[in-house]
Design an enzyme around this catalytic site. Structure first.
Site, short mmCIF file in Angstrom:
data_model
loop_
_atom_site.label_atom_id
_atom_site.label_comp_id
_atom_site.label_asym_id
_atom_site.label_seq_id
_atom_site.Cartn_x
_atom_site.Cartn_y
_atom_site.Cartn_z
N LEU A 35 0.82 -1.22 0.00
CA LEU A 35 0.00 0.00 0.00
C LEU A 35 0.85 1.27 0.00
CD1 LEU A 35 -2.80 -0.96 2.55
CD2 LEU A 35 -3.02 -0.77 0.07
N LEU A 42 6.74 -0.05 6.09
CA LEU A 42 6.11 -0.52 4.86
C LEU A 42 4.73 -1.03 5.23
CD1 LEU A 42 9.14 -2.66 3.62
CD2 LEU A 42 8.61 -0.33 2.93
N ASP A 153 1.87 15.24 13.66
CA ASP A 153 2.22 15.02 12.25
C ASP A 153 0.95 15.01 11.39
OD1 ASP A 153 4.08 14.64 10.22
OD2 ASP A 153 4.02 12.46 10.36
#
Length: 272
Positions: A35, A42, A153
């Site tokens: 994805l 990952l 974030d």
């Protein structure tokens, strides 16, 4: 540019080979596709052969697995997800280690990353649409703050869109001060130096920055001269007031309830 960045990219290319389609993780999760790949991990779309559901599995980058700091960050994210229960945050299923690699499985968000929506599909947001899209994120941030967690974030790549609603992903850089999640192991004096108010305002600023970005998707500049957003965008007074507070230009918000009120007022103004 730092000389370390190209070296890091080369190291990632050599060591961070994703698992292939069809491989099975933890005797359960059959990989269907990769994805995405972030700075730390990952992510795979997998079929859970145990119950037939589609799940997302995140792997700490192999090039980082030997670094204690990065492993702690990964475990930190797992601890937070394990504690949380919110419809706009993926639910943790389990975490596991296999062949000296670290993973965790979580709820699969059947949607689209906002980066694709904005940068590839070039979707535009009217003022009303932008306000209505960001508004649910305020509740999500409020939920995190109520649990002494600060996202830190809040960017477009960390937002998924599912059924036209934002889902907040990637808590890898979140700051957590909830002792039920992260036991206090740091010296007391170090903890006291953390400026929680600054972390809170950083999340508020990111909400404002995201809203401003969406508002600019419909902007067509008529001059090469760069002007302040207050002059380039023709917004309702309620939206301008909201943005000025979120961005800390004047009269900063002190809590999420104030932000909710200002969002609701701005949306209401557009309905008139």
């Amino acid at each position: 540019m730092s000389t370390f960045r190209p070296l890091r990219k080369i190291k990632q290319y050599i060591f961070d080979k994703p698992y292939k389609q069809g491989e099975v993780l933890n005797h359960r999760y059959r990989i269907e596709k990769v994805l995405g790949a972030g700075s730390f991990g990952l992510v795979y779309r997998c079929l859970d052969e145990g119950d037939g559901n589609i799940v997302a599995v995140k792997q700490l980058r192999p090039s980082l697995r030997r670094k204690e700091k990065e492993r702690l960050f990964f475990q930190h994210e797992i601890n937070i997800l394990q504690y949380l229960n919110h419809p706009s945050i993926p639910t943790l299923i389990e975490f596991f280690e296999e062949k000296d690699q670290l993973f965790y499985a979580m709820e699969y968000i059947n949607g689209e990353n906002m980066a694709i929506t904005i940068f590839e599909k070039k979707q535009k947001f009217t003022e009303k649409e932008a306000l209505q899209f960001v508004r649910p994120l305020v509740d999500t941030i409020g939920y995190l703050h109520s649990n002494d967690i600060y996202h830190g974030d809040l960017r477009i790549p960390n937002i998924m869109i599912e059924n036209n609603q934002p889902v907040l992903i990637d808590l890898g850089l979140a700051h957590c001060f909830n002792e039920k999640i992260i036991p206090k192991i740091a010296p007391k004096e170090r903890i006291e130096k953390v400026d929680v108010e600054m972390l809170k305002q950083d999340d508020y600023f990111d909400l404002g920055d995201l809203l401003l970005f969406l508002l600019y998707t419909t902007y067509e500049g008529k001059t090469k001269k760069t002007l302040p957003w207050t002059e380039e965008l023709f917004l309702q007074s309620g939206t301008t007031y909201l943005l000025r507070r979120l961005l800390g230009i004047d009269n900063k918000h002190t809590n999420v309830e104030e932000i909710v009120k200002d969002f609701n007022e701005a949306i209401k103004q557009l309905r008139k």
